[in-house]
Design an enzyme around this catalytic site. Structure first.
Site, short mmCIF file in Angstrom:
data_model
loop_
_atom_site.label_atom_id
_atom_site.label_comp_id
_atom_site.label_asym_id
_atom_site.label_seq_id
_atom_site.Cartn_x
_atom_site.Cartn_y
_atom_site.Cartn_z
N SER A 139 0.83 -1.20 0.00
CA SER A 139 0.00 0.00 0.00
C SER A 139 0.87 1.26 0.00
CB SER A 139 -0.96 -0.05 1.19
OG SER A 139 -1.94 0.96 1.12
N ASP A 175 -9.78 -4.17 -4.89
CA ASP A 175 -9.21 -3.28 -3.88
C ASP A 175 -10.06 -2.01 -3.77
OD1 ASP A 175 -7.61 -1.61 -2.27
OD2 ASP A 175 -5.77 -2.50 -3.05
N HIS A 195 -8.00 -5.24 -0.40
CA HIS A 195 -6.75 -4.55 -0.04
C HIS A 195 -5.95 -5.41 0.93
CE1 HIS A 195 -4.18 -1.08 -0.04
NE2 HIS A 195 -4.20 -0.98 1.28
#
Length: 242
Positions: free
Chosen positions: A132, A186, A218
């Site tokens: 991320s 996501d 995610h």
């Protein structure tokens, strides 16, 4: 074969791989892995058991740094571990960038690369990775280092400062390979970030191996980690990354 022959054979093998493929095989590897927003480095220590490179002559050296604590706009200014500020969640393709924050964290990671070099690693044996926010930082820090690094791994990240990307990439890392895995569902860092980011990197001449985690949200998946491990193994053996 006499014992004195072995160093010669190892050197010859490395020379042959470099001459024939344009890539240099490496015997050791140092991985700096960056966590996502609000997380901490130790959360990713499971990668130490999940990523194994059989051609290395010694175990991978891992570094899991913690981001500094700072107010984060998308969380109403609440302080948490963050490599740079984020305006909104989900992070869309037109997300706002914070250049000063990014530069500060890039400098922090560059300091860790230099630390690895002082420990005896060649910069080409150092790899950056992250999830991320950490994946976005891994791309920036790898491409902006003045010496060549081995490669970068990005899980569910994005390319920041896209308009400035060509001018930010250092010549030493203009061809540094990147692996990018992203979940197709996501909802935190939108899946479109992968397509847009990969296109920007390739347009700048950076080689990218992209992998879609079908149905994943995610998070990282076992298949994604396996693909990243293969990517790293190929580089370590002097093979084209794929």
């Amino acid at each position: 074969i006499h014992g004195w022959c072995f160093p010669f054979l190892i050197a010859y093998r490395s020379w042959c791989v470099l001459f024939c493929t344009g890539a240099m095989a490496i015997g050791k590897m140092y991985i700096i892995w960056m966590h996502g927003l609000g997380d901490e480095g130790r959360s990713w220590r499971s990668l130490m058991d999940e990523i194994k490179i059989p051609t290395l002559t010694q175990p991978i050296t891992w570094k899991f740094p913690d981001a500094p604590t700072a107010p984060v706009t998308c969380n109403e200014g609440y302080e948490m571990r963050s490599w740079f500020d984020i305006e909104d969640i989900p992070v869309t393709v037109d997300a706002k960038d914070y250049p000063e924050d990014i530069q500060a964290s890039v400098a922090r990671i560059h300091g860790l690369i230099a630390e690895a070099e002082r420990e005896g690693f060649d910069s080409r044996e150092v790899f950056l990775g992250g999830f991320s926010q950490g994946g976005a930082l891994a791309i920036q820090a790898a491409l902006r280092y003045p010496k060549p690094v081995g490669g970068a791994v990005c899980f569910s990240g994005w390319v920041m400062l896209r308009a400035s990307l060509p001018s930010l990439i250092q010549p030493a890392n203009a061809k540094t390979p990147i692996f990018w895995g992203h979940g197709s569902r996501d909802g935190v860092v939108v899946y479109a970030q992968q397509a847009v980011g990969v296109a920007a990197l390739r347009e700048a001449g950076v080689p990218v191996v992209d992998y879609t985690c079908r149905g994943a949200q995610h998070s990282s998946t076992a298949a994604e980690v396996e693909q990243a491990a293969q990517f790293l193994a190929n580089i370590a053996a002097g093979r084209p990354p794929q």
